[in-house]
Design a protein around this motif. Structure first.
Motif, PDB file in Angstrom:
ATOM      1  N   ALA A  26       7.653 -12.335  -5.715  1.00 35.32           N
ATOM      2  CA  ALA A  26       8.632 -11.537  -4.984  1.00 35.32           C
ATOM      3  C   ALA A  26       8.322 -10.050  -5.107  1.00 35.32           C
ATOM      4  CB  ALA A  26      10.038 -11.822  -5.506  1.00 35.32           C
ATOM      5  N   VAL A  27       8.404  -9.339  -3.988  1.00 37.04           N
ATOM      6  CA  VAL A  27       8.235  -7.889  -3.986  1.00 37.04           C
ATOM      7  C   VAL A  27       9.504  -7.269  -4.564  1.00 37.04           C
ATOM      8  CG1 VAL A  27       7.955  -5.860  -2.519  1.00 37.04           C
ATOM      9  CG2 VAL A  27       6.699  -7.954  -1.993  1.00 37.04           C
ATOM     10  N   LYS A  28       9.358  -6.397  -5.537  1.00 40.98           N
ATOM     11  CA  LYS A  28      10.510  -5.815  -6.223  1.00 40.98           C
ATOM     12  C   LYS A  28      10.787  -4.361  -5.849  1.00 40.98           C
ATOM     13  CE  LYS A  28      11.934  -9.366  -8.514  1.00 40.98           C
ATOM     14  NZ  LYS A  28      13.256  -9.952  -8.173  1.00 40.98           N
ATOM     15  N   THR A  74       7.374   9.737   3.928  1.00 46.39           N
ATOM     16  CA  THR A  74       7.455   8.337   3.515  1.00 46.39           C
ATOM     17  C   THR A  74       6.268   7.957   2.640  1.00 46.39           C
ATOM     18  OG1 THR A  74       8.653   7.787   5.553  1.00 46.39           O
ATOM     19  CG2 THR A  74       7.636   5.964   4.359  1.00 46.39           C
ATOM     20  N   LYS A  75       5.090   8.421   2.998  1.00 50.23           N
ATOM     21  CA  LYS A  75       3.897   8.101   2.209  1.00 50.23           C
ATOM     22  C   LYS A  75       3.966   8.719   0.821  1.00 50.23           C
ATOM     23  CE  LYS A  75       0.611   7.188   5.948  1.00 50.23           C
ATOM     24  NZ  LYS A  75      -0.682   7.566   6.566  1.00 50.23           N
ATOM     25  N   ARG A  76       4.582   9.881   0.706  1.00 48.14           N
ATOM     26  CA  ARG A  76       4.723  10.487  -0.621  1.00 48.14           C
ATOM     27  C   ARG A  76       5.571   9.605  -1.535  1.00 48.14           C
ATOM     28  NH1 ARG A  76       4.594  15.386   2.419  1.00 48.14           N
ATOM     29  NH2 ARG A  76       6.866  15.401   2.725  1.00 48.14           N
ATOM     30  N   VAL A  77       6.596   8.995  -0.962  1.00 46.05           N
ATOM     31  CA  VAL A  77       7.428   8.084  -1.750  1.00 46.05           C
ATOM     32  C   VAL A  77       6.675   6.791  -2.055  1.00 46.05           C
ATOM     33  CG1 VAL A  77       9.542   6.704  -1.718  1.00 46.05           C
ATOM     34  CG2 VAL A  77       9.590   9.060  -0.912  1.00 46.05           C
ATOM     35  N   LEU A  78       5.926   6.288  -1.087  1.00 52.40           N
ATOM     36  CA  LEU A  78       5.141   5.069  -1.321  1.00 52.40           C
ATOM     37  C   LEU A  78       4.139   5.270  -2.455  1.00 52.40           C
ATOM     38  CD1 LEU A  78       4.443   3.941   2.374  1.00 52.40           C
ATOM     39  CD2 LEU A  78       5.946   2.813   0.719  1.00 52.40           C
ATOM     40  N   ASP A  79       3.586   6.470  -2.551  1.00 53.72           N
ATOM     41  CA  ASP A  79       2.611   6.761  -3.604  1.00 53.72           C
ATOM     42  C   ASP A  79       3.222   6.715  -5.001  1.00 53.72           C
ATOM     43  OD1 ASP A  79       0.512   7.069  -1.833  1.00 53.72           O
ATOM     44  OD2 ASP A  79       0.698   9.249  -1.700  1.00 53.72           O
ATOM     45  N   LEU A  80       4.540   6.826  -5.091  1.00 55.63           N
ATOM     46  CA  LEU A  80       5.217   6.798  -6.389  1.00 55.63           C
ATOM     47  C   LEU A  80       5.501   5.379  -6.875  1.00 55.63           C
ATOM     48  CD1 LEU A  80       7.874   9.627  -5.831  1.00 55.63           C
ATOM     49  CD2 LEU A  80       5.684   9.817  -7.030  1.00 55.63           C
ATOM     50  N   GLN A  81       5.311   4.399  -6.010  1.00 51.86           N
ATOM     51  CA  GLN A  81       5.662   3.016  -6.343  1.00 51.86           C
ATOM     52  C   GLN A  81       4.546   2.333  -7.134  1.00 51.86           C
ATOM     53  OE1 GLN A  81       8.923   2.342  -5.348  1.00 51.86           O
ATOM     54  NE2 GLN A  81       8.685   4.460  -4.653  1.00 51.86           N
ATOM     55  N   THR A  82       4.956   1.464  -8.050  1.00 56.72           N
ATOM     56  CA  THR A  82       4.014   0.637  -8.792  1.00 56.72           C
ATOM     57  C   THR A  82       4.153  -0.795  -8.305  1.00 56.72           C
ATOM     58  OG1 THR A  82       4.209   2.042 -10.758  1.00 56.72           O
ATOM     59  CG2 THR A  82       3.301  -0.159 -11.075  1.00 56.72           C
ATOM     60  N   GLY A  83       3.115  -1.300  -7.652  1.00 52.22           N
ATOM     61  CA  GLY A  83       3.188  -2.638  -7.098  1.00 52.22           C
ATOM     62  C   GLY A  83       3.526  -2.617  -5.624  1.00 52.22           C
ATOM     63  N   PRO A  84       3.558  -3.795  -4.999  1.00 46.78           N
ATOM     64  CA  PRO A  84       3.811  -3.888  -3.554  1.00 46.78           C
ATOM     65  C   PRO A  84       5.219  -3.454  -3.178  1.00 46.78           C
ATOM     66  CG  PRO A  84       3.827  -6.060  -4.548  1.00 46.78           C
ATOM     67  CD  PRO A  84       3.344  -5.119  -5.604  1.00 46.78           C
ATOM     68  N   VAL A  85       5.365  -3.063  -1.904  1.00 47.95           N
ATOM     69  CA  VAL A  85       6.613  -2.481  -1.405  1.00 47.95           C
ATOM     70  C   VAL A  85       7.048  -3.171  -0.121  1.00 47.95           C
ATOM     71  CG1 VAL A  85       7.663  -0.374  -0.468  1.00 47.95           C
ATOM     72  CG2 VAL A  85       6.031  -0.212  -2.362  1.00 47.95           C
ATOM     73  N   LEU A  86       8.353  -3.359   0.026  1.00 48.50           N
ATOM     74  CA  LEU A  86       8.935  -3.754   1.309  1.00 48.50           C
ATOM     75  C   LEU A  86       9.482  -2.477   1.929  1.00 48.50           C
ATOM     76  CD1 LEU A  86       9.592  -6.341   3.015  1.00 48.50           C
ATOM     77  CD2 LEU A  86      11.916  -6.120   2.142  1.00 48.50           C
ATOM     78  N   LEU A  87       9.010  -2.142   3.120  1.00 48.26           N
ATOM     79  CA  LEU A  87       9.384  -0.899   3.783  1.00 48.26           C
ATOM     80  C   LEU A  87      10.454  -1.193   4.833  1.00 48.26           C
ATOM     81  CD1 LEU A  87       8.717   2.124   3.882  1.00 48.26           C
ATOM     82  CD2 LEU A  87       6.884   1.592   5.504  1.00 48.26           C
ATOM     83  N   VAL A  88      11.598  -0.526   4.713  1.00 47.17           N
ATOM     84  CA  VAL A  88      12.761  -0.781   5.565  1.00 47.17           C
ATOM     85  C   VAL A  88      13.056   0.454   6.404  1.00 47.17           C
ATOM     86  CG1 VAL A  88      15.221  -1.405   5.609  1.00 47.17           C
ATOM     87  CG2 VAL A  88      13.720  -2.316   3.797  1.00 47.17           C
TER      88      VAL A  88
END
Length: 255
Positions: A26-28, A74-88
């Motif tokens: 599951a993506v968290k 949005t990409k700046r926030v994605l870069d802060l994530q560890t692991g896969p992301v669900l984008l809403v």
């Protein structure tokens, strides 16, 4: 250990392994991109629900100065994530996630009462393809930004929210640059990433038929929820259910 006990033990280990794999898949991480004429604060209830279910939720506060600027935010926030992301994405946020969704962090896309463009389409071209309810959009004096007349906001955007909440949204709306609405997207991320769509059946900002058509074209897993354009705020539990289901399925497909 006799054969019967050995079989039971093997079955127990196999069942535990399947359950662990499903949980691990599951993506968290959930990253939410709000729409135009609003900010991310309207997503608070849905965020709190998702966090109680074990998700890490981040809301992008994009500047709404241009589609390119909003994708970059949005990409700046994605870069802060560890692991896969669900984008809403909600509303105009659907334009943003269609571009930003190519990021390798993104495992899937969820469109909530959102525009879901194909290559070469803009928000304006999609919005004008089917009639919607009365959206009393006005220009700022400099002619560069757009806003929704506060007097018309509740009926067009948030008809099923309590009056006080709708009034606050009207008075705290974020003006959107005209160029953001006219910008055309490139190859959409939904062509290579799994996608889900929430159709708000009482939407007066985007024609629900347009939401359905865009979802069908993209092959998105579609859920209809009775609600206004602000369905994420008026029906946060139901929207959270769709996001949770998408996170689980996106993780399995990624694995």
């Amino acid at each position: 250990m006799n054969k019967h006990l050995t079989f039971i033990a093997s079955l127990a280990f196999a069942t535990a392994g399947i359950a662990f794999a499903a949980e691990a898949a599951a993506v968290k991480n959930i990253v939410i991109v709000h729409g135009a004429l609003a900010d991310g604060s309207g997503w608070r209830k849905a965020t709190e629900i998702l966090e109680k279910r074990g998700f890490n939720v981040t809301v992008v506060q994009e500047p709404l100065t241009s589609l390119g600027d909003d994708v970059a935010a949005t990409k700046r926030v994605l870069d802060l994530q560890t692991g896969p992301v669900l984008l809403v994405g909600h509303s105009y946020g659907g334009m943003v996630i269609t571009e930003a969704g190519h990021d390798p962090h993104v495992a899937g896309l969820v469109y909530v009462a959102a525009f879901q463009p194909d290559k070469g389409e803009s928000l304006l071209s999609l919005a004008s393809s089917k009639p919607a309810g009365s959206m009393d959009i006005k220009e700022t004096k400099d002619g560069k930004y757009l806003y929704l007349d506060p007097g018309a906001f509740a009926a067009a955007f948030a008809a099923d929210l309590p009056k006080a909440e709708a009034d606050f949204l009207a008075r705290s709306q974020v003006f959107a640059a005209k160029q953001a609405f006219s910008a055309k997207v490139g190859r959409p991320a939904w062509r290579t990433k799994p996608s889900w769509s929430v159709v708000a059946t009482d939407d007066r900002s985007i024609n629900p038929e347009l939401e359905r058509d865009m979802a069908k074209r993209a092959g998105s897993d579609m859920t209809e929820i009775k609600g206004s354009h602000a369905v994420f705020a008026s029906q946060p539990e139901k929207v959270a259910d769709v996001i949770e289901n998408a996170a689980t399925k996106a993780g399995r497909q990624r694995g």
